[in-house]
Design a protein around this motif. Structure first.
Motif, PDB file in Angstrom:
ATOM      1  N   GLU A  15      32.891  39.350  26.704  1.00 37.91           N
ATOM      2  CA  GLU A  15      33.514  38.413  25.767  1.00 37.91           C
ATOM      3  C   GLU A  15      33.237  36.972  26.180  1.00 37.91           C
ATOM      4  O   GLU A  15      32.984  36.107  25.332  1.00 37.91           O
ATOM      5  N   ILE A  16      33.271  36.708  27.482  1.00 34.65           N
ATOM      6  CA  ILE A  16      32.988  35.359  27.978  1.00 34.65           C
ATOM      7  C   ILE A  16      31.554  34.967  27.650  1.00 34.65           C
ATOM      8  O   ILE A  16      31.278  33.856  27.168  1.00 34.65           O
ATOM      9  N   THR A  17      30.628  35.893  27.882  1.00 33.67           N
ATOM     10  CA  THR A  17      29.214  35.627  27.590  1.00 33.67           C
ATOM     11  C   THR A  17      29.002  35.361  26.105  1.00 33.67           C
ATOM     12  O   THR A  17      28.285  34.428  25.715  1.00 33.67           O
ATOM     13  N   ALA A  18      29.665  36.174  25.272  1.00 34.93           N
ATOM     14  CA  ALA A  18      29.505  36.017  23.825  1.00 34.93           C
ATOM     15  C   ALA A  18      30.076  34.682  23.348  1.00 34.93           C
ATOM     16  O   ALA A  18      29.471  34.007  22.492  1.00 34.93           O
ATOM     17  N   ILE A  53      43.817  44.582  27.026  1.00 34.56           N
ATOM     18  CA  ILE A  53      43.597  44.601  28.473  1.00 34.56           C
ATOM     19  C   ILE A  53      44.921  44.734  29.224  1.00 34.56           C
ATOM     20  O   ILE A  53      45.033  45.492  30.196  1.00 34.56           O
ATOM     21  N   HIS A  54      45.944  44.014  28.766  1.00 35.45           N
ATOM     22  CA  HIS A  54      47.250  44.110  29.422  1.00 35.45           C
ATOM     23  C   HIS A  54      47.815  45.526  29.328  1.00 35.45           C
ATOM     24  O   HIS A  54      48.417  46.033  30.282  1.00 35.45           O
ATOM     25  N   ILE A  55      47.627  46.170  28.193  1.00 35.44           N
ATOM     26  CA  ILE A  55      48.099  47.549  28.019  1.00 35.44           C
ATOM     27  C   ILE A  55      47.370  48.479  28.977  1.00 35.44           C
ATOM     28  O   ILE A  55      47.982  49.347  29.616  1.00 35.44           O
ATOM     29  N   LEU A  56      46.067  48.320  29.105  1.00 37.58           N
ATOM     30  CA  LEU A  56      45.283  49.173  29.995  1.00 37.58           C
ATOM     31  C   LEU A  56      45.699  48.993  31.458  1.00 37.58           C
ATOM     32  O   LEU A  56      45.801  49.962  32.216  1.00 37.58           O
ATOM     33  N   ILE A  57      45.952  47.746  31.856  1.00 34.35           N
ATOM     34  CA  ILE A  57      46.379  47.482  33.228  1.00 34.35           C
ATOM     35  C   ILE A  57      47.767  48.084  33.490  1.00 34.35           C
ATOM     36  O   ILE A  57      48.003  48.731  34.514  1.00 34.35           O
ATOM     37  N   LYS A  58      48.681  47.898  32.535  1.00 32.99           N
ATOM     38  CA  LYS A  58      50.030  48.432  32.698  1.00 32.99           C
ATOM     39  C   LYS A  58      50.017  49.956  32.706  1.00 32.99           C
ATOM     40  O   LYS A  58      50.758  50.587  33.462  1.00 32.99           O
ATOM     41  N   ALA A  59      49.180  50.553  31.867  1.00 29.56           N
ATOM     42  CA  ALA A  59      49.091  52.018  31.829  1.00 29.56           C
ATOM     43  C   ALA A  59      48.597  52.554  33.164  1.00 29.56           C
ATOM     44  O   ALA A  59      49.099  53.565  33.666  1.00 29.56           O
ATOM     45  N   ASP A  60      47.615  51.889  33.750  1.00 28.70           N
ATOM     46  CA  ASP A  60      47.090  52.332  35.033  1.00 28.70           C
ATOM     47  C   ASP A  60      48.158  52.218  36.116  1.00 28.70           C
ATOM     48  O   ASP A  60      48.295  53.106  36.967  1.00 28.70           O
ATOM     49  N   VAL A  66      41.732  31.838  29.085  1.00 38.33           N
ATOM     50  CA  VAL A  66      42.539  33.055  29.084  1.00 38.33           C
ATOM     51  C   VAL A  66      41.735  34.229  29.638  1.00 38.33           C
ATOM     52  O   VAL A  66      42.245  35.035  30.424  1.00 38.33           O
ATOM     53  N   LEU A  67      40.477  34.346  29.239  1.00 37.11           N
ATOM     54  CA  LEU A  67      39.637  35.448  29.706  1.00 37.11           C
ATOM     55  C   LEU A  67      39.399  35.367  31.215  1.00 37.11           C
ATOM     56  O   LEU A  67      39.402  36.393  31.909  1.00 37.11           O
ATOM     57  N   ASN A  68      39.194  34.176  31.720  1.00 40.22           N
ATOM     58  CA  ASN A  68      39.007  34.023  33.168  1.00 40.22           C
ATOM     59  C   ASN A  68      40.292  34.372  33.924  1.00 40.22           C
ATOM     60  O   ASN A  68      40.242  34.907  35.032  1.00 40.22           O
ATOM     61  N   HIS A  69      41.435  34.091  33.306  1.00 36.94           N
ATOM     62  CA  HIS A  69      42.709  34.489  33.905  1.00 36.94           C
ATOM     63  C   HIS A  69      42.824  36.016  33.938  1.00 36.94           C
ATOM     64  O   HIS A  69      43.314  36.586  34.921  1.00 36.94           O
ATOM     65  N   LEU A  70      42.342  36.672  32.891  1.00 34.90           N
ATOM     66  CA  LEU A  70      42.340  38.133  32.867  1.00 34.90           C
ATOM     67  C   LEU A  70      41.482  38.699  33.994  1.00 34.90           C
ATOM     68  O   LEU A  70      41.845  39.697  34.617  1.00 34.90           O
ATOM     69  N   LEU A  71      40.355  38.067  34.254  1.00 29.09           N
ATOM     70  CA  LEU A  71      39.494  38.510  35.362  1.00 29.09           C
ATOM     71  C   LEU A  71      40.251  38.448  36.684  1.00 29.09           C
ATOM     72  O   LEU A  71      40.118  39.333  37.528  1.00 29.09           O
ATOM     73  N   GLU A  72      41.058  37.390  36.858  1.00 33.18           N
ATOM     74  CA  GLU A  72      41.849  37.257  38.074  1.00 33.18           C
ATOM     75  C   GLU A  72      42.899  38.365  38.174  1.00 33.18           C
ATOM     76  O   GLU A  72      43.121  38.939  39.251  1.00 33.18           O
ATOM     77  N   LEU A  73      43.551  38.666  37.039  1.00 28.63           N
ATOM     78  CA  LEU A  73      44.568  39.721  37.020  1.00 28.63           C
ATOM     79  C   LEU A  73      43.959  41.077  37.376  1.00 28.63           C
ATOM     80  O   LEU A  73      44.537  41.853  38.137  1.00 28.63           O
TER      81      LEU A  73
END
Length: 210
Positions: free
Chosen positions: A40-43, A81-88, A11-18
């Motif tokens: 988050e991926i590193t952790a 993250i989705h909220i931040l992207i949509k807000a932008d 899911v996190l790698n998909h977010l990177l793509e988005l």
């Protein structure tokens, strides 16, 4: 535990793509969001290695439990993250709507004295500007609301996620209203007459909220 971690990493790698594909994000915002996701991926990768190396059952159980308790990938991080992207994206559209409003204002101000509907046009323009500014304020507040949310604060901060979503819905609604108001202005400009002679018309089309 490995399966659950891999599910979250996917899911996190998909977010990177988005984030990478988002055309409305400025480079500094992209870098910031990418860094958050990458952290988050590193952790999670570090946690996976620790779990695989655990030899004490009590420690193992605690590490496995932390996958959900300490990271909250699905409950908090992904929605944030989705909220931040949509807000932008909303703010970018609001800026385009503001540019259109400025062009419409120039055309209204350029109408000859005595033009019909001039008072109505000024009123509609003021309404359009207000709708756009409200949308910007709501989108910015949505960003502020979620920017500092952390997994440690969940589920108490779940209400903040809900509040931010509502703010973005309200912002979207205001942009749609601004779009409709802009269409009314254009229609009146095209119909405007001075002593029976058609006045200057506008061929601009307002941006459509997505």
């Amino acid at each position: 535990a490995n399966k659950e971690i891999e599910r979250r990493l996917k899911v996190l790698n998909h977010l990177l793509e988005l984030i990478a594909k988002a055309n409305t994000l400025y480079s500094d915002k992209k870098s910031s969001l990418t860094a958050q996701v990458q952290a988050e991926i590193t952790a999670l990768n570090a946690l996976k290695a620790k779990i695989n190396a655990d030899t004490d059952l009590t420690t193992l159980r605690a590490d496995v439990a932390s996958i959900k308790k300490s990271y909250r990938i699905f409950a908090l991080f992904v929605p944030k993250i989705h909220i931040l992207i949509k807000a932008d994206r909303t703010l970018d559209l609001a800026d385009k709507s503001s540019s259109l409003a400025a062009k419409l204002e120039q055309r209204i101000n350029a109408l000859p004295q005595g033009s019909s509907n001039s008072v109505e046009l000024q009123t509609l323009l003021a309404t359009m500007k207000k709708q756009i500014e409200d949308a910007k304020s709501q989108a910015n507040l949505a960003v502020t609301t979620v920017a500092s949310l952390t997994p440690e604060g969940y589920p108490a901060n779940k209400t903040s996620l809900m509040a931010a979503r509502k703010l973005l819905r309200d912002a979207h609604r205001n942009l749609m209203l601004a779009h409709k108001t802009g269409k009314k202005i254009i229609k009146l400009l095209r119909e405007n007459t001075v002593s029976g002679t058609p006045a200057a018309t506008s061929t601009a089309a307002p941006a459509t909220a997505q």
